[in-house]
Design an enzyme around this catalytic site. Structure first.
Site, PDB file in Angstrom:
ATOM      1  N   LYS A 131      -9.206   7.171 -25.610  1.00 55.79           N
ATOM      2  CA  LYS A 131      -9.945   8.419 -25.840  1.00 55.79           C
ATOM      3  C   LYS A 131     -10.460   8.429 -27.273  1.00 55.79           C
ATOM      4  O   LYS A 131      -9.735   8.020 -28.200  1.00 55.79           O
ATOM      5  CB  LYS A 131      -8.998   9.603 -25.596  1.00 55.79           C
ATOM      6  CG  LYS A 131      -9.645  10.976 -25.659  1.00 55.79           C
ATOM      7  CD  LYS A 131      -8.627  12.059 -25.309  1.00 55.79           C
ATOM      8  CE  LYS A 131      -9.227  13.448 -25.276  1.00 55.79           C
ATOM      9  NZ  LYS A 131      -8.243  14.493 -24.911  1.00 55.79           N
TER      10      LYS A 131
ATOM     11  N   SER B 207      -9.609  17.552 -21.184  1.00 53.67           N
ATOM     12  CA  SER B 207     -10.645  16.976 -22.003  1.00 53.67           C
ATOM     13  C   SER B 207     -10.714  15.448 -21.957  1.00 53.67           C
ATOM     14  O   SER B 207     -11.737  14.877 -22.349  1.00 53.67           O
ATOM     15  CB  SER B 207     -10.452  17.429 -23.445  1.00 53.67           C
ATOM     16  OG  SER B 207      -9.248  16.911 -23.970  1.00 53.67           O
TER      17      SER B 207
ATOM     18  N   SER C 237      -4.884  18.190 -20.882  1.00 50.61           N
ATOM     19  CA  SER C 237      -6.029  17.269 -20.957  1.00 50.61           C
ATOM     20  C   SER C 237      -5.809  15.864 -20.418  1.00 50.61           C
ATOM     21  O   SER C 237      -6.770  15.119 -20.263  1.00 50.61           O
ATOM     22  CB  SER C 237      -6.547  17.190 -22.383  1.00 50.61           C
ATOM     23  OG  SER C 237      -7.360  18.312 -22.617  1.00 50.61           O
TER      24      SER C 237
END
Ligand code: GLN
Length: 458
Positions: A74, A149, A173
């Site tokens: 990420k 997310s 997330s």
């Protein structure tokens, strides 16, 4: 072939690390421009690592546990020489100058980092639509959001453009996009995995964790990522389980497990989701688990508590983005949701002398933690839906509260610091639905066992 088998096959040189990488590279070329999963890849550097691993295997030298595994990270976790933007224009030109502890551990075990993945701006969202670089499409449910997310990291596993990936989870997330994309996602106990090198959203809630397509992959990553880090003061010095070994007795490990089902978690979820979750619970009961009904009275308190704390901590975390050291001044370039959080966080912080909001949120947080601890005393794990509703179609406009509602069932684990994970339970009209497991602090191993056991039932 599962991940653990694949690592063996690479070590035996039946498949080379380079062949594995090249196959993914082809798939990335084919899929990434439409799905928008990787924000940046570095094939040349990955190729060099793969060749080096293959040479060591050929020469009979030892290689790490992740030898040849292709991994996505990420883009709020520092990786040297990649643009670590947190999907914000604020950090558009920020080049990672060091590796986060988890990235170092992955590299030490010969994992190959292929690229950095898309996400909501600064991880503040549940859909990956607030990325400065545009949304990611859900590979498992075309035309819909992948969740967020960490939408890019979940989608990378779902689209089979990596073996494994990592993300961060502050209020869901990792688990939310895992649920929407039909893959496995794991949020460790707070402090079980080092957060060093993570761009924080809310530091008292953030944890880094893995995504994989199977329980062996999750276990393998936890074996590598978990453990004390002297560079990070919130990590716990605990006795680590051997996560991969815990997966070996599946599905027998379900026998005698006590699973708690919280009726309010089902009441707040869509009916089609509840039906699927009830089926999964029945299956586990048939395999020998004992199911008990539980009641949790504070479901309505969780979102306001979470968001209040999130706003305040995020406001504080963003003060370093003032345009002097890194990138642009955040307020000048960020998107609407990030700006909303900064403004509200600033307001609450100013009012704090009167103890009006933040103090109350902290009190509510301890109440929630106490209550969930009480419920967990009696069971090995709480099982239920990960997300109470299905992912919306890309381009649908949602009010902030509608967006926050996706997080109703995931924020509890962050507020309480407990481990939690999501895996696919089934589908509603082809759209994946996630099953969530939560457990006592540092009983991460139990969740891994349950994931492996449930996987083995299918
Ligand atoms: N959707 C939640 C939020 O917007 C959770 C985000 C996260 O876990 N990073 O804060």
């Amino acid at each position: 072939m599962n991940i653990l088998e694949k690592t063996e096959i690479i070590k035996n040189h039946e498949l080379t690390a380079l062949e594995n990488l090249e196959q993914y590279n082809k798939e990335i070329d084919r899929k990434n421009s439409s799905l928008n999963i990787y924000l940046e890849t570095d094939y040349d550097q990955a190729r060099e690592t793969a060749v080096n691993i293959d040479n060591r295997i050929k020469n009979g030298e030892s290689v790490g546990k992740l030898a040849g595994m292709v991994i996505g990270v990420k883009s709020n976790i520092n990786v040297e020489d990649f643009h670590i933007t947190a999907a914000s224009r604020t950090l558009e030109n920020y080049l990672g100058s060091y590796n986060a502890t988890v990235v170092n551990r992955i590299k030490e075990e010969d994992g190959i980092i292929i690229g950095v993945t898309n996400m909501d701006e600064f991880a503040a969202g549940s859909s990956t639509e607030t990325s400065y670089f545009g949304p990611t499409e859900n590979p498992a449910a075309p035309g819909r959001i992948p969740g967020g997310s960490s939408g890019g990291s979940a989608a990378a596993v779902a689209a089979q453009i990596c073996d494994l990936s990592i993300g961060s989870d502050t209020g869901g997330s990792i688990r939310n996009p895992a649920s929407h994309c039909g893959v496995m996602g794991y949020k460790p106990t707070y402090g079980a995995v080092s957060r060093q090198g993570l761009l924080d959203l809310a530091m008292s809630l953030d944890q880094i964790g893995p995504f994989a397509s199977d329980a062996g992959g999750i276990a393998l990553m936890l074996d590598i990522m978990a453990g004390f880090d002297d560079r990070e003061c919130t990590t716990i010095n605990w006795e680590l389980p051997q996560f991969t070994e815990l997966t070996s007795d599946a599905p027998d490990s379900l026998k005698g497990m006590r699973l708690g089902v919280v009726k309010q978690f089902l009441e707040v979820s869509d009916e089609a989701i509840v039906n699927i979750i009830e089926d999964s619970i029945n299956k586990m009961e048939e395999a020998g688990a004992e199911v008990v009904e539980l009641s949790f009275d504070y479901v309505d308190l969780c979102l306001p508590t979470y968001y209040l704390i999130n706003y305040v901590e995020f406001f504080s975390a963003t003060r370093k983005y003032d345009g002097r050291k890194y990138g642009y001044k955040i307020e000048d370039v960020c998107g609407e949701e990030v700006l909303r959080r900064i403004h509200i966080g600033s307001y609450i912080s100013q009012k704090e002398y009167s103890g009006k909001y933040y103090k109350k949120a902290l009190q509510a947080r301890s109440l929630i933690r106490k209550e969930i601890t009480r419920l967990l005393k009696d069971v090995d794990s709480i099982v239920g839906p990960t997300v109470p509703k299905l992912p919306h179609k890309l381009g649908t406009s949602l009010e902030p509260m509608e967006m926050y509602a996706y997080d109703t069932l995931t924020v509890i684990a962050n507020l309480a610091g407990i481990p939690a994970a999501s895996m696919k339970a089934g589908e509603v009209n082809g759209i994946p639905v996630g099953l969530q497991f939560q457990a006592k602090p540092l009983e991460d191993g139990k969740i891994v066992q349950l994931m492996a056991a449930y996987e083995a039932l299918d």
